[in-house]
Scaffold this motif. Structure first.
Motif, PDB file in Angstrom:
ATOM      1  N   MET A 133       0.844  -1.191   0.000  1.00 21.35           N
ATOM      2  CA  MET A 133       0.000   0.000   0.000  1.00 21.35           C
ATOM      3  C   MET A 133       0.879   1.240   0.000  1.00 21.35           C
ATOM      4  N   GLY A 134       0.549   2.186  -0.829  1.00 15.36           N
ATOM      5  CA  GLY A 134       1.349   3.390  -0.909  1.00 15.36           C
ATOM      6  C   GLY A 134       1.009   4.368   0.197  1.00 15.36           C
ATOM      7  N   GLU A 135       1.908   5.321   0.388  1.00 15.60           N
ATOM      8  CA  GLU A 135       1.689   6.337   1.410  1.00 15.60           C
ATOM      9  C   GLU A 135       0.704   7.382   0.900  1.00 15.60           C
ATOM     10  N   THR A 136      -0.302   7.703   1.702  1.00 12.29           N
ATOM     11  CA  THR A 136      -1.251   8.752   1.359  1.00 12.29           C
ATOM     12  C   THR A 136      -0.748  10.074   1.934  1.00 12.29           C
ATOM     13  N   SER A 137      -1.395  11.168   1.502  1.00 19.12           N
ATOM     14  CA  SER A 137      -1.018  12.471   2.049  1.00 19.12           C
ATOM     15  C   SER A 137      -1.261  12.510   3.551  1.00 19.12           C
ATOM     16  N   GLY A 138      -2.280  11.764   4.031  1.00 18.13           N
ATOM     17  CA  GLY A 138      -2.540  11.709   5.468  1.00 18.13           C
ATOM     18  C   GLY A 138      -1.408  11.060   6.234  1.00 18.13           C
ATOM     19  N   THR A 139      -0.869   9.966   5.684  1.00 17.56           N
ATOM     20  CA  THR A 139       0.252   9.290   6.332  1.00 17.56           C
ATOM     21  C   THR A 139       1.488  10.181   6.360  1.00 17.56           C
ATOM     22  N   LEU A 140       1.716  10.910   5.268  1.00 20.38           N
ATOM     23  CA  LEU A 140       2.860  11.806   5.218  1.00 20.38           C
ATOM     24  C   LEU A 140       2.708  12.932   6.233  1.00 20.38           C
ATOM     25  N   ALA A 141       1.474  13.382   6.445  1.00 22.93           N
ATOM     26  CA  ALA A 141       1.240  14.414   7.452  1.00 22.93           C
ATOM     27  C   ALA A 141       1.524  13.878   8.853  1.00 22.93           C
ATOM     28  N   LEU A 142       1.154  12.626   9.100  1.00 27.78           N
ATOM     29  CA  LEU A 142       1.463  12.007  10.390  1.00 27.78           C
ATOM     30  C   LEU A 142       2.961  11.878  10.591  1.00 27.78           C
ATOM     31  N   CYS A 143       3.670  11.578   9.521  1.00 27.93           N
ATOM     32  CA  CYS A 143       5.126  11.491   9.591  1.00 27.93           C
ATOM     33  C   CYS A 143       5.726  12.839   9.963  1.00 27.93           C
ATOM     34  N   GLN A 144       5.213  13.907   9.356  1.00 34.40           N
ATOM     35  CA  GLN A 144       5.704  15.250   9.668  1.00 34.40           C
ATOM     36  C   GLN A 144       5.467  15.574  11.142  1.00 34.40           C
ATOM     37  N   LYS A 145       4.305  15.204  11.665  1.00 34.40           N
ATOM     38  CA  LYS A 145       4.015  15.450  13.076  1.00 34.40           C
ATOM     39  C   LYS A 145       4.954  14.656  13.975  1.00 34.40           C
ATOM     40  N   ALA A 146       5.249  13.404  13.580  1.00 40.55           N
ATOM     41  CA  ALA A 146       6.169  12.586  14.369  1.00 40.55           C
ATOM     42  C   ALA A 146       7.563  13.210  14.392  1.00 40.55           C
ATOM     43  N   LEU A 147       7.995  13.757  13.254  1.00 38.74           N
ATOM     44  CA  LEU A 147       9.282  14.442  13.201  1.00 38.74           C
ATOM     45  C   LEU A 147       9.315  15.645  14.137  1.00 38.74           C
TER      46      LEU A 147
END
Length: 207
Positions: A1-15
């Motif tokens: 499954m590819g990364e969605t924009s939502g997942t990328l936003a969660l990654c940014q928050k984790a950073l």
């Protein structure tokens, strides 16, 4: 499954949580590990490739954050998450010294994490010979560390299916001689991995 924009936003928050540090840093790193995308383009999912620039940026930012953490002196629980994650995404060969330095850490969880991080780094960049230090960890007093090293050895063997590889022999010796059942089980599992990869030596020399 590819990364969605939502997942990328969660990654940014984790950073952002990782940058803030604090008592929940280990939890923030675990969130980063779950959400950090592969920077490589996807084959067949055009929507994934549209996010490629964001993926690359997030990985670069993550490397910078993880470097700061791993070169510092955070709690062992933090290093145990940060070291394998840095090994997974780094493409800098000089990071191998960071992992080797942690082989002497007092906490066995950190020693095990450093071994996995170094093995992962080995799959991404050309490193100086690191098999010796890794094999030295097979004499670690903590069975958890020895088992972790056993599971990571195949990552050091880039062409694992070749018949000349000595790693299956090492694993077989561990499987038959280590006093701890967890380590022997890990070695047996890795021998089976080599058999499945087509390693002739592993196929004909059972423990």
């Amino acid at each position: 499954m590819g990364e969605t924009s939502g997942t990328l936003a969660l990654c940014q928050k984790a950073l952002e949580r990782c940058r803030r540090g604090g008592s929940d840093l280990a939890s923030a790193l675990e969130a980063l590990e779950r959400t950090l995308p592969s920077p490589l383009p996807s084959h067949g999912r055009r929507s994934d490739n549209l996010h490629l620039a964001t993926k690359i940026r997030l990985n670069r930012e993550a490397i910078t954050v993880l470097e700061e953490i791993c070169f510092g002196e955070p709690p062992a629980s933090v290093l145990a998450v940060a070291l394998p994650l840095l090994g997974r995404i780094s493409e800098q060969g000089e990071h191998h010294r960071l992992f080797l330095d942690r082989f002497g850490h007092l906490d066995p969880a950190v020693r095990a994490a450093a071994a996995l991080g170094l093995a992962r780094l080995n799959t991404r960049v050309c490193l100086p010979p690191v098999q010796g230090p890794m094999l030295n960890l097979l004499r670690d007093p903590a069975a958890h560390v020895r088992a972790s090293v056993v599971r990571a050895l195949w990552l050091l063997d880039r062409t694992a299916a070749r018949s000349a590889s000595s790693t299956p022999l090492t694993l077989i010796l561990i499987a038959s001689q280590d006093p701890d059942p967890e380590v022997r089980k890990a070695a047996a599992d890795e021998i089976e991995r080599y058999r499945n990869l087509g390693n002739p030596w592993a196929r004909t020399h059972a423990p």
